[in-house]
Each structure stands twice: as structure tokens, then as C-alpha cells.
Design a protein around this motif. Structure first.
Motif, PDB file in Angstrom:
ATOM      1  N   GLY A  99      42.255  36.502  34.318  1.00  0.00           N
ATOM      2  CA  GLY A  99      42.051  35.821  35.582  1.00  0.00           C
ATOM      3  C   GLY A  99      42.795  36.458  36.739  1.00  0.00           C
ATOM      4  N   ASN A 100      42.557  35.924  37.918  1.00  0.00           N
ATOM      5  CA  ASN A 100      43.134  36.444  39.164  1.00  0.00           C
ATOM      6  C   ASN A 100      44.043  35.379  39.767  1.00  0.00           C
ATOM      7  OD1 ASN A 100      43.727  37.354  41.729  1.00  0.00           O
ATOM      8  ND2 ASN A 100      41.627  37.852  42.273  1.00  0.00           N
ATOM      9  N   MET A 101      45.354  35.609  39.694  1.00  0.00           N
ATOM     10  CA  MET A 101      46.319  34.629  40.178  1.00  0.00           C
ATOM     11  C   MET A 101      46.170  34.368  41.670  1.00  0.00           C
ATOM     12  SD  MET A 101      50.439  34.607  39.558  1.00  0.00           S
ATOM     13  CE  MET A 101      50.912  35.651  40.939  1.00  0.00           C
ATOM     14  N   TYR A 102      45.640  35.341  42.401  1.00  0.00           N
ATOM     15  CA  TYR A 102      45.528  35.223  43.853  1.00  0.00           C
ATOM     16  C   TYR A 102      44.143  34.795  44.317  1.00  0.00           C
ATOM     17  CZ  TYR A 102      49.814  37.937  43.370  1.00  0.00           C
ATOM     18  OH  TYR A 102      51.063  38.350  43.005  1.00  0.00           O
ATOM     19  N   GLY A 103      43.225  34.545  43.388  1.00  0.00           N
ATOM     20  CA  GLY A 103      41.876  34.136  43.759  1.00  0.00           C
ATOM     21  C   GLY A 103      41.849  32.751  44.389  1.00  0.00           C
ATOM     22  N   LYS A 104      40.923  32.542  45.326  1.00  0.00           N
ATOM     23  CA  LYS A 104      40.815  31.257  46.012  1.00  0.00           C
ATOM     24  C   LYS A 104      39.353  30.867  46.196  1.00  0.00           C
ATOM     25  CE  LYS A 104      45.127  31.687  48.636  1.00  0.00           C
ATOM     26  NZ  LYS A 104      45.744  31.708  49.987  1.00  0.00           N
ATOM     27  N   ASN A 105      39.138  29.560  46.439  1.00  0.00           N
ATOM     28  CA  ASN A 105      37.807  29.047  46.755  1.00  0.00           C
ATOM     29  C   ASN A 105      37.673  28.840  48.249  1.00  0.00           C
ATOM     30  OD1 ASN A 105      36.684  28.546  44.064  1.00  0.00           O
ATOM     31  ND2 ASN A 105      38.315  27.039  43.869  1.00  0.00           N
ATOM     32  N   LYS A 106      36.467  29.103  48.785  1.00  0.00           N
ATOM     33  CA  LYS A 106      36.203  28.760  50.180  1.00  0.00           C
ATOM     34  C   LYS A 106      36.113  27.246  50.327  1.00  0.00           C
ATOM     35  CE  LYS A 106      33.787  33.084  51.200  1.00  0.00           C
ATOM     36  NZ  LYS A 106      32.495  33.705  51.593  1.00  0.00           N
ATOM     37  N   VAL A 107      35.494  26.604  49.351  1.00  0.00           N
ATOM     38  CA  VAL A 107      35.433  25.141  49.284  1.00  0.00           C
ATOM     39  C   VAL A 107      35.713  24.741  47.840  1.00  0.00           C
ATOM     40  CG1 VAL A 107      33.799  24.909  51.187  1.00  0.00           C
ATOM     41  CG2 VAL A 107      32.945  25.181  48.859  1.00  0.00           C
ATOM     42  N   GLU A 108      36.169  23.518  47.642  1.00  0.00           N
ATOM     43  CA  GLU A 108      36.460  23.057  46.288  1.00  0.00           C
ATOM     44  C   GLU A 108      35.164  22.965  45.480  1.00  0.00           C
ATOM     45  OE1 GLU A 108      38.950  19.501  44.034  1.00  0.00           O
ATOM     46  OE2 GLU A 108      38.202  19.197  46.068  1.00  0.00           O
ATOM     47  N   PRO A 109      35.086  23.640  44.336  1.00  0.00           N
ATOM     48  CA  PRO A 109      33.835  23.625  43.567  1.00  0.00           C
ATOM     49  C   PRO A 109      33.628  22.311  42.823  1.00  0.00           C
ATOM     50  CG  PRO A 109      35.515  24.866  42.397  1.00  0.00           C
ATOM     51  CD  PRO A 109      36.115  24.493  43.726  1.00  0.00           C
ATOM     52  N   THR A 110      32.376  21.994  42.587  1.00  0.00           N
ATOM     53  CA  THR A 110      32.007  20.854  41.746  1.00  0.00           C
ATOM     54  C   THR A 110      31.397  21.393  40.461  1.00  0.00           C
ATOM     55  OG1 THR A 110      31.570  19.456  43.678  1.00  0.00           O
ATOM     56  CG2 THR A 110      30.594  18.769  41.587  1.00  0.00           C
TER      57      THR A 110
END
Length: 299
Positions: A99-110
């Protein structure tokens, strides 16, 4: 004088992972050393380089360097020479997690519930194994969810991603089980750096392979669990790499929100539900190119 280069290798895995993360060193004319990660897996890994010795060399982030190793070869860090005419030497250990510790979402996924649409389930938080082994010391840390089923059913990807790893060769063991140390599982990596692990699957029932892209609702396997006291069920946990203190990496479980007929819900207590798979969520994380291809295939 040419410096001595020594690497002490240690590895941190989640379940069974056979990805190979290695480090390559390239010495430059000015005496600096470029260190690169070589990742032969299909997904990124978070890599921690812990330098126990840096003689006449320095990094921009001190003795502990954390980078994301994308598939292939990628620059990790550069060891800069401090004094021009002095010799250099370094020693380090390496650990890594999926995984990528620095990865982020633009919006919270459902997320979809990971079973076929229309199935009736009992969704409930799992309890930490320590609570069974040491009942006097209750551990309330989040460890994932269990979905009790009415019988065997198709298991689906709860969110867009890539199949990161699997073990589907564990044979069914004795009846009336309460706990089994090893279970068949499939892991799905998501673009925000996290992944979903789905467990208690029927041996050999996988319909995907490592590296396959999957969409929400796509069938990936068949459920199991009939030999448990609790009956047929599957388990699901969402994990993301994180730092454990300064010099270690860990996997951190976290709760997610699921689609229901009444909106989104986070499972904090037992809930009887009928599974729905809203069509708009299938394409919610697609790029413009992916969306165009998906729509053309559906015509």
C-alpha cells in the motif's frame, strides 16, 4: 576512497506476500549515492529505510527514510557526500508493507457490501482475538467486520481496485469451528493506497488472479464458513500502511461506509440488511478514459 555499502534486510508482510522489494545503489561522480527501490509487484509498497550508519553521507530526512515504491524501479533517496576528500560508508535495514502510506481520497469512498445484490446479511463488528485468549484484558481496537449469510453466495469486489494477493488453497478443516488461524483470502488494492482483505472463501473458487483490475460488484469468489459455529459468513477488513513509532511500519485497520437503500452507513453494531449495489458507485472512481471505455463496452 570507495565507500563500503552494506544492507541488512528485514521484511514485514501482511498474511502471505511474495512481492520482492529490493534496493539498488548507484554511485555518482561526486561521491553521492542514489538508492532506488525495485518493486516486482503489481501494486505500490511503502518502504522504510533505517540507516544505522551514515559516515560522511546525509539524507534530506535523517536516518529514517520512508518512500513509496511504485511498480518497477524508482528513486528512493540520495545519500549526499558531506566532505569531498573523506571516505564514505553506510549501513541500513529495510522493511516494507503493501500500500501507499501517503495516498489520499478526493472524496470519502462508499463501499458495496462484498456479497451479491439482494442477499440478506447480518453485518457486525468483529472482536479482537485477544478478547478470547485473554478475557480479562479487553481490546476494543477496530479489527474489521463479519457478514453472516443465509448460505453460500457469490463474493464481489466492494470497490474499484486491483487484485493484490490471494491464498485460495486452504482446505476446509473440522466442523463447529470458533476460530481458524489460516483462511482463504483475496486482497484488493485501491488507488488511495489502502486495500480490502476479504476472508473465509471457498477453496479454489476465485474468479480473478493477481494483477486483475476489478470494479465494484464484480464477482471474485464464493463464500464459505459453513463449518463454523456461527454458520456461513465472510469477513472483511480495510487496511492502510502507517508508521508504528519512528522506525517501524504497520497495517492500520479502519472502518468504511457502505451503500444501503437508505444512504450510507458505518457498521458499529449488528445490522440486518438486504444488500444493494447502486449503479452510480460502479463508475464513481473511474477516470474519464476508464468511464469512456466502460460505457462503450456496455453499449
Amino acid at each position: 576512497m570507495r565507500g563500503i555499502q552494506v544492507a541488512l534486510l528485514t521484511f514485514l508482510f501482511c498474511s502471505k506476500s511474495f512481492a520482492q522489494i529490493t534496493i539498488e545503489a548507484d554511485r555518482q561522480a561526486d561521491g553521492s549515492v542514489d538508492l532506488s527501490t525495485v518493486n516486482t509487484a503489481e501494486i505500490p509498497y511503502t518502504v522504510l529505510l533505517n540507516f544505522s550508519s551514515l559516515e560522511n553521507l546525509s539524507t534530506t530526512s535523517g536516518n529514517v527514510v520512508v518512500v513509496v515504491a511504485m511498480p518497477g524501479k524508482n528513486r528512493a533517496t540520495t545519500l549526499k557526500r558531506i566532505q569531498e576528500n573523506a571516505s564514505t560508508n553506510y549501513r541500513y535495514s529495510i522493511s516494507y508493507v503493501k500500500g501507499n502510506m501517503y495516498g489520499k481520497n478526493k472524496v470519502e469512498p462508499t463501499y458495496f457490501f462484498p456479497v451479491s445484490e439482494g442477499e440478506k446479511i447480518l453485518a457486525q463488528p468483529m472482536t479482537h482475538i485477544e478478547n478470547r485468549l485473554q478475557p480479562k484484558e479487553k481490546n476494543n481496537d477496530y479489527v474489521g467486520l463479519s457478514f453472516k449469510l443465509e448460505g453460500p453466495t457469490e463474493i464481489v469486489a466492494p470497490r474499484k481496485g486491483v487484485i493484490a494477493s490471494m491464498n485460495m488453497g486452504v482446505a476446509g478443516q473440522k466442523e463447529n469451528l470458533d476460530f481458524q488461524r489460516e483462511e482463504n483470502f483475496i486482497e484488493i488494492y485501491h488507488e488511495d493506497g489502502s486495500f480490502t482483505k476479504i476472508m473465509v472463501l471457498k477453496t479454489g473458487s476465485q474468479q480473478v488472479k493477481v494483477g486483475d483490475p476489478v470494479l465494484p460488484g464484480q464477482v471474485i469468489a464464493t463464500s464459505a464458513g459453513e463449518n463454523y459455529n456461527s454458520g456461513a459468513h465472510v469477513r472483511m477488513v480495510n487496511l492502510k500502511p502507517a508508521k508504528d513509532e519512528v522506525e517501524k511500519l504497520k497495517y492500520e485497520p479502519f472502518p468504511v461506509k457502505f451503500a444501503t437503500s437508505d444512504g450510507t452507513i458505518e457498521i458499529n453494531q449488528p445490522e440486518n440488511l438486504t444488500v444493494v449495489h447502486p449503479k452510480e458507485l460502479i463508475t464513481s472512481e473511474m477516470s474519464k478514459r476508464e468511464l469512456k471505455k466502460y460505457r462503450s463496452e456496455k453499449q
